[in-house]
Design an enzyme around this catalytic site. Structure first.
Site, PDB file in Angstrom:
ATOM      1  N   LYS A 179       0.850  -1.190   0.000  1.00  0.00           N
ATOM      2  CA  LYS A 179       0.000   0.000   0.000  1.00  0.00           C
ATOM      3  C   LYS A 179       0.889   1.244   0.000  1.00  0.00           C
ATOM      4  O   LYS A 179       1.444   1.624   1.020  1.00  0.00           O
ATOM      5  CB  LYS A 179      -0.924   0.043   1.224  1.00  0.00           C
ATOM      6  CG  LYS A 179      -1.959   1.186   1.062  1.00  0.00           C
ATOM      7  CD  LYS A 179      -2.448   1.787   2.362  1.00  0.00           C
ATOM      8  CE  LYS A 179      -1.585   2.862   2.940  1.00  0.00           C
ATOM      9  NZ  LYS A 179      -1.627   4.170   2.237  1.00  0.00           N
ATOM     10  N   GLY A 210      -4.930   3.552  -1.285  1.00  0.00           N
ATOM     11  CA  GLY A 210      -5.887   4.119  -0.333  1.00  0.00           C
ATOM     12  C   GLY A 210      -5.201   4.701   0.880  1.00  0.00           C
ATOM     13  O   GLY A 210      -3.969   4.783   0.945  1.00  0.00           O
ATOM     14  N   THR A 211      -6.012   5.094   1.849  1.00  0.00           N
ATOM     15  CA  THR A 211      -5.492   5.769   3.044  1.00  0.00           C
ATOM     16  C   THR A 211      -4.966   4.773   4.076  1.00  0.00           C
ATOM     17  O   THR A 211      -5.316   3.594   4.049  1.00  0.00           O
ATOM     18  CB  THR A 211      -6.601   6.592   3.724  1.00  0.00           C
ATOM     19  OG1 THR A 211      -7.624   5.683   4.156  1.00  0.00           O
ATOM     20  CG2 THR A 211      -7.195   7.630   2.789  1.00  0.00           C
ATOM     21  N   GLY A 212      -4.166   5.298   4.995  1.00  0.00           N
ATOM     22  CA  GLY A 212      -3.671   4.461   6.080  1.00  0.00           C
ATOM     23  C   GLY A 212      -4.802   4.004   6.977  1.00  0.00           C
ATOM     24  O   GLY A 212      -4.890   2.834   7.354  1.00  0.00           O
ATOM     25  N   GLY A 216      -4.664   0.741   4.981  1.00  0.00           N
ATOM     26  CA  GLY A 216      -3.550   0.301   5.822  1.00  0.00           C
ATOM     27  C   GLY A 216      -4.045  -0.516   6.998  1.00  0.00           C
ATOM     28  O   GLY A 216      -3.500  -1.574   7.314  1.00  0.00           O
ATOM     29  N   GLU A 254      10.209   1.724  10.256  1.00  0.00           N
ATOM     30  CA  GLU A 254      11.247   2.691   9.896  1.00  0.00           C
ATOM     31  C   GLU A 254      10.612   4.074  10.024  1.00  0.00           C
ATOM     32  O   GLU A 254       9.779   4.446   9.201  1.00  0.00           O
ATOM     33  CB  GLU A 254      11.641   2.380   8.439  1.00  0.00           C
ATOM     34  CG  GLU A 254      12.762   3.184   7.926  1.00  0.00           C
ATOM     35  CD  GLU A 254      13.955   3.094   8.827  1.00  0.00           C
ATOM     36  OE1 GLU A 254      14.313   4.142   9.375  1.00  0.00           O
ATOM     37  OE2 GLU A 254      14.498   1.989   8.998  1.00  0.00           O
ATOM     38  N   CYS A 288      13.710  11.330   5.920  1.00  0.00           N
ATOM     39  CA  CYS A 288      13.856  11.023   7.352  1.00  0.00           C
ATOM     40  C   CYS A 288      15.286  11.210   7.833  1.00  0.00           C
ATOM     41  O   CYS A 288      15.532  11.343   9.023  1.00  0.00           O
ATOM     42  CB  CYS A 288      13.377   9.606   7.641  1.00  0.00           C
ATOM     43  SG  CYS A 288      14.157   8.368   6.607  1.00  0.00           S
TER      44      CYS A 288
END
Length: 488
Positions: A179, A210-212, A216, A254, A288
């Site tokens: 995803k 799609g969205t988390g 998710g 992560e 990050c």
């Protein structure tokens, strides 16, 4: 209007080797113009269920292939992406807002290399064996693929970080349901079009968009997905940990960073300044590993600051498709507001904004007036306890502060909840080893930044995550080990 929607790019889920339409969609914006240009499936439980089933069905055949067969397929996929490198780079730049130069030289080449790297490394693992001669026993270990891996990747380096997960997962013989971020799904969808030609059997790689919160969550909660590899925010990771706990899943997380750059007075500033500008503002500061806290020893503090700010002002902000541009657009209007709010908070606390947001004027091309742009911003005289020094801002903003002693700076560098990366600038070889040993960071770069050997572990300590990724670490994560004892 119909005419308008015709012009939009409409993505479809890729399940069991076929593109499948979805009943509802999410708008995806072009960050450099502020316009909706793409519709992304708003997948839920049903779509995830279908993808997991396809992945489960494909597992017996894929897992029984030899590492060499899988390696050849990964190499073929790498060749196909590389053949279309320019199209992928343009799509990534348009979808994410990053400069075309960065997409061409960093994102897409690294996505290609991720497949080549794991295509090679999968051929070179060995397992362990010990003997107990007096008891007539031999012990050995055997590693096997685990099953269906759930892979959730972020919006900052879309194809780069998605392939960093897909490559080791399938190289090890697992099948996957991936995803990507709903904000940057285009390059993942483009990659799906190449899977069949590369020889990837149907169902080995499934992509649900799609969205988390919806897609998710369905993936993380699915009982038939024993592995979850996630790159993203610490907040989302907490949710994943809670939701996966009842199923005893294996997690690789992560997460964010608040990375220090420590610049001692014997640093070579001719190298240090350009590289610290890179480590602060590359990819709009949306990496990050970016350095957002710069500690400079007092003897060179004012000289460093003067030169650093003068160079930061030269960074060109503008249309990401212009190859001369250094800073593209931030990912979304909401994110731009969040990043700006940190600069306002710093000013309210009495810090000095030396260049960028609210200080210098930003002139943009006509077509980019509504885009999400921001100048590289340097803040000085920020207190260590300020939110600007404690929280991940994830934008083109960096704080520069002075320090006196080595002991003091190590303590201050370690005084955040994160522990992903750090950079140290000094020409004293004893000092760089000493400081590197004591910094709470999974990665320490000395007199450089973002030089990566994929053989070695990548990941963070503290709130920056759980587990490591790399040749050996990813292999261990994506396989199940068994110890077998034979008495003869």
């Amino acid at each position: 209007t119909m005419a308008h929607s015709k012009a939009l790019l409409v993505l479809e889920n890729f399940i069991g080797g076929k593109f499948v339409t979805c009943s509802s969609y999410i708008d995806s914006y072009n960050p450099s113009t502020g316009d909706v240009y793409c519709r992304v499936p708003d997948s839920g439980k049903e779509e995830v269920e279908a993808a997991v089933k396809a992945a489960k069905d494909a597992f017996p055949i894929w897992s029984s292939k030899s590492p060499l067969e899988r390696s050849r397929i990964l190499n073929k996929l790498a060749d196909l992406i590389e053949h279309d490198l320019e199209a992928f780079a343009q799509a990534e730049s348009k979808d994410q807002g990053k400069t075309i130069t960065f997409a061409r030289t960093v994102d897409i080449p690294r996505a290609v290399y991720n497949f080549r790297f794991f295509a090679s490394s999968i051929l070179h693992h060995t397992t362990e064996c010990t003997e107990m001669a007096t008891m007539g026993c031999v012990h050995y270990t055997s590693r096997a693929p685990v099953g269906v891996a759930g892979l959730i990747s972020p919006w900052n380096l879309p194809l780069y970080l998605l392939t960093w997960k897909i490559a080791p997962a399938i190289a090890c013989g697992n099948t996957v349901v991936a995803k990507p971020s709903e904000m940057t799904s285009v390059t993942a969808w483009m990659m799906c079009k190449l899977l069949e030609k590369a020889g990837v059997p149907h169902g080995v790689v499934n992509v649900v968009f799609g969205t988390g919160a919806k897609t998710g969550e369905a993936l993380v909660c699915h009982p038939d997905v024993p592995l979850i590899s996630f790159t993203g925010s610490t907040l989302t990771a907490q949710r994943i940990t809670e939701k996966s706990a009842p199923h005893c899943k294996r997690l690789s997380l992560e997460l964010g960073g608040k990375n220090p750059a420590i610049i001692f007075d014997d640093a070579d500033l001719t190298q240090c300044i350009p590289m610290t500008l890179m480590s602060s503002f590359a990819n709009q500061g949306e990496i990050c590993l970016c350095t957002s806290r710069i500690f400079v020893q007092r003897g060179i503090y004012s000289e460093f600051l003067k030169r650093f700010v003068a160079e930061a002002k030269k960074w060109k902000v503008g249309n990401p498709s212009d190859p001369t541009v250094d800073v593209g657009a931030l990912i979304s209007e909401e994110h731009l507001e969040k990043v700006r709010s940190y600069v306002k908070k710093a000013q309210a606390e009495g810090a000095r904004v030396l260049c960028g947001e609210g200080v210098d004027s930003l002139t943009l091309p006509a077509g980019n007036q509504k885009g999400y742009f921001m100048l590289p911003t340097v803040i000085a005289e920020v207190k260590d306890e300020s939110c600007c020094m404690q929280e991940e801002i994830f934008g083109p903003v960096t704080c520069v502060v002075a320090f006196d002693t080595e002991e003091e700076v190590i303590k201050r560098a370690n005084s955040v909840k994160y522990g992903l990366a750090a950079t140290v600038w000094s020409s004293n070889v004893g000092r760089v080893h000493r400081v590197a040993q004591r910094l709470q960071a999974g990665l320490v770069w000395t007199n450089c930044w973002l030089v990566r050997d994929l053989n070695l572990p990548f990941g963070g300590m503290k709130a920056s995550g759980i587990g490591r990724e790399g040749a050996k670490d990813s292999y261990e994560f994506f396989t199940e080990v068994k110890t077998i004892t034979i008495k003869h």
